[in-house]
Design a protein around this motif. Sequence first.
Motif, PDB file in Angstrom:
ATOM      1  N   MET A   1       0.828  -1.187   0.000  1.00  0.00           N
ATOM      2  CA  MET A   1       0.000   0.000   0.000  1.00  0.00           C
ATOM      3  C   MET A   1       0.879   1.260   0.000  1.00  0.00           C
ATOM      4  O   MET A   1       0.564   2.232  -0.683  1.00  0.00           O
ATOM      5  CB  MET A   1      -0.910  -0.018   1.219  1.00  0.00           C
ATOM      6  N   ALA A   2       1.963   1.218   0.737  1.00  0.00           N
ATOM      7  CA  ALA A   2       2.868   2.358   0.772  1.00  0.00           C
ATOM      8  C   ALA A   2       3.501   2.585  -0.604  1.00  0.00           C
ATOM      9  O   ALA A   2       3.693   3.730  -1.023  1.00  0.00           O
ATOM     10  CB  ALA A   2       3.959   2.148   1.825  1.00  0.00           C
ATOM     11  N   LYS A   3       3.815   1.500  -1.325  1.00  0.00           N
ATOM     12  CA  LYS A   3       4.378   1.616  -2.673  1.00  0.00           C
ATOM     13  C   LYS A   3       3.378   2.276  -3.623  1.00  0.00           C
ATOM     14  O   LYS A   3       3.751   3.099  -4.454  1.00  0.00           O
ATOM     15  CB  LYS A   3       4.771   0.236  -3.209  1.00  0.00           C
ATOM     16  N   GLN A   4       2.090   1.914  -3.498  1.00  0.00           N
ATOM     17  CA  GLN A   4       1.053   2.527  -4.335  1.00  0.00           C
ATOM     18  C   GLN A   4       0.937   4.021  -4.028  1.00  0.00           C
ATOM     19  O   GLN A   4       0.818   4.839  -4.941  1.00  0.00           O
ATOM     20  CB  GLN A   4      -0.290   1.836  -4.114  1.00  0.00           C
ATOM     21  N   ASP A   5       0.972   4.349  -2.740  1.00  0.00           N
ATOM     22  CA  ASP A   5       0.911   5.753  -2.342  1.00  0.00           C
ATOM     23  C   ASP A   5       2.101   6.520  -2.913  1.00  0.00           C
ATOM     24  O   ASP A   5       1.963   7.641  -3.406  1.00  0.00           O
ATOM     25  CB  ASP A   5       0.880   5.899  -0.819  1.00  0.00           C
ATOM     26  N   GLN A   7       3.855   5.776  -5.610  1.00  0.00           N
ATOM     27  CA  GLN A   7       3.685   5.911  -7.055  1.00  0.00           C
ATOM     28  C   GLN A   7       2.706   7.037  -7.392  1.00  0.00           C
ATOM     29  O   GLN A   7       2.938   7.824  -8.306  1.00  0.00           O
ATOM     30  CB  GLN A   7       3.206   4.595  -7.662  1.00  0.00           C
ATOM     31  N   LEU A   8       1.631   7.112  -6.634  1.00  0.00           N
ATOM     32  CA  LEU A   8       0.640   8.162  -6.851  1.00  0.00           C
ATOM     33  C   LEU A   8       1.256   9.542  -6.589  1.00  0.00           C
ATOM     34  O   LEU A   8       1.093  10.471  -7.381  1.00  0.00           O
ATOM     35  CB  LEU A   8      -0.578   7.951  -5.940  1.00  0.00           C
ATOM     36  N   LEU A   9       1.989   9.666  -5.500  1.00  0.00           N
ATOM     37  CA  LEU A   9       2.632  10.938  -5.168  1.00  0.00           C
ATOM     38  C   LEU A   9       3.678  11.331  -6.217  1.00  0.00           C
ATOM     39  O   LEU A   9       3.783  12.512  -6.574  1.00  0.00           O
ATOM     40  CB  LEU A   9       3.263  10.879  -3.776  1.00  0.00           C
ATOM     41  N   MET A  10       4.415  10.365  -6.717  1.00  0.00           N
ATOM     42  CA  MET A  10       5.417  10.652  -7.745  1.00  0.00           C
ATOM     43  C   MET A  10       4.748  11.105  -9.045  1.00  0.00           C
ATOM     44  O   MET A  10       5.235  12.012  -9.727  1.00  0.00           O
ATOM     45  CB  MET A  10       6.312   9.436  -7.992  1.00  0.00           C
ATOM     46  N   ALA A  11       3.614  10.502  -9.381  1.00  0.00           N
ATOM     47  CA  ALA A  11       2.876  10.910 -10.587  1.00  0.00           C
ATOM     48  C   ALA A  11       2.345  12.337 -10.414  1.00  0.00           C
ATOM     49  O   ALA A  11       2.411  13.148 -11.346  1.00  0.00           O
ATOM     50  CB  ALA A  11       1.733   9.940 -10.864  1.00  0.00           C
ATOM     51  N   GLN A  12       1.817  12.648  -9.233  1.00  0.00           N
ATOM     52  CA  GLN A  12       1.331  14.008  -8.964  1.00  0.00           C
ATOM     53  C   GLN A  12       2.479  15.007  -9.016  1.00  0.00           C
ATOM     54  O   GLN A  12       2.342  16.107  -9.557  1.00  0.00           O
ATOM     55  CB  GLN A  12       0.633  14.073  -7.612  1.00  0.00           C
ATOM     56  N   LYS A  13       3.627  14.627  -8.477  1.00  0.00           N
ATOM     57  CA  LYS A  13       4.802  15.494  -8.497  1.00  0.00           C
ATOM     58  C   LYS A  13       5.217  15.782  -9.939  1.00  0.00           C
ATOM     59  O   LYS A  13       5.499  16.933 -10.297  1.00  0.00           O
ATOM     60  CB  LYS A  13       5.953  14.842  -7.734  1.00  0.00           C
ATOM     61  N   SER A  14       5.231  14.755 -10.770  1.00  0.00           N
ATOM     62  CA  SER A  14       5.599  14.932 -12.176  1.00  0.00           C
ATOM     63  C   SER A  14       4.634  15.873 -12.891  1.00  0.00           C
ATOM     64  O   SER A  14       5.049  16.738 -13.662  1.00  0.00           O
ATOM     65  CB  SER A  14       5.620  13.590 -12.893  1.00  0.00           C
TER      66      SER A  14
END
Length: 117
Positions: A1-5, A7-14
């Motif tokens: 779950m932390a990995k999914q979070d 990935q989501l944060l990295m996509a938002q950052k990008s």
Amino acid sequence: MAKQDQQLLMAQKSQLERDLGRARITDFTDASTEQISVGSVVELREGATDKPVRYTVLGLWDGDPENQIISYKTPLGLALLGKKPGDHVKVKSGGAEHDYAVTGISRYVDTLPASGS
């Protein structure tokens, strides 16, 4: 779950980095009084009530609806862009359709107090 979070944060950052890369500072001095553009102050007459309203159309992050400042990306902002005095605009908002007549256009920069003396 932390990995999914993560990935989501990295996509938002990008996405935010791309948005910042495209962002441009403007002083709205290129606004015209002949047709509505970003940087215009627009005088409208509401069709149903014939009530005059005034909106300032500014940049994507400049919106302040309580003070009648709207982003050019809002439904009303998009509908107004390119319109001239005498034109009519219909906009759907909150399930209702609003009709406006453009009665005047001025420049936002001309409403600002003079700086530096």
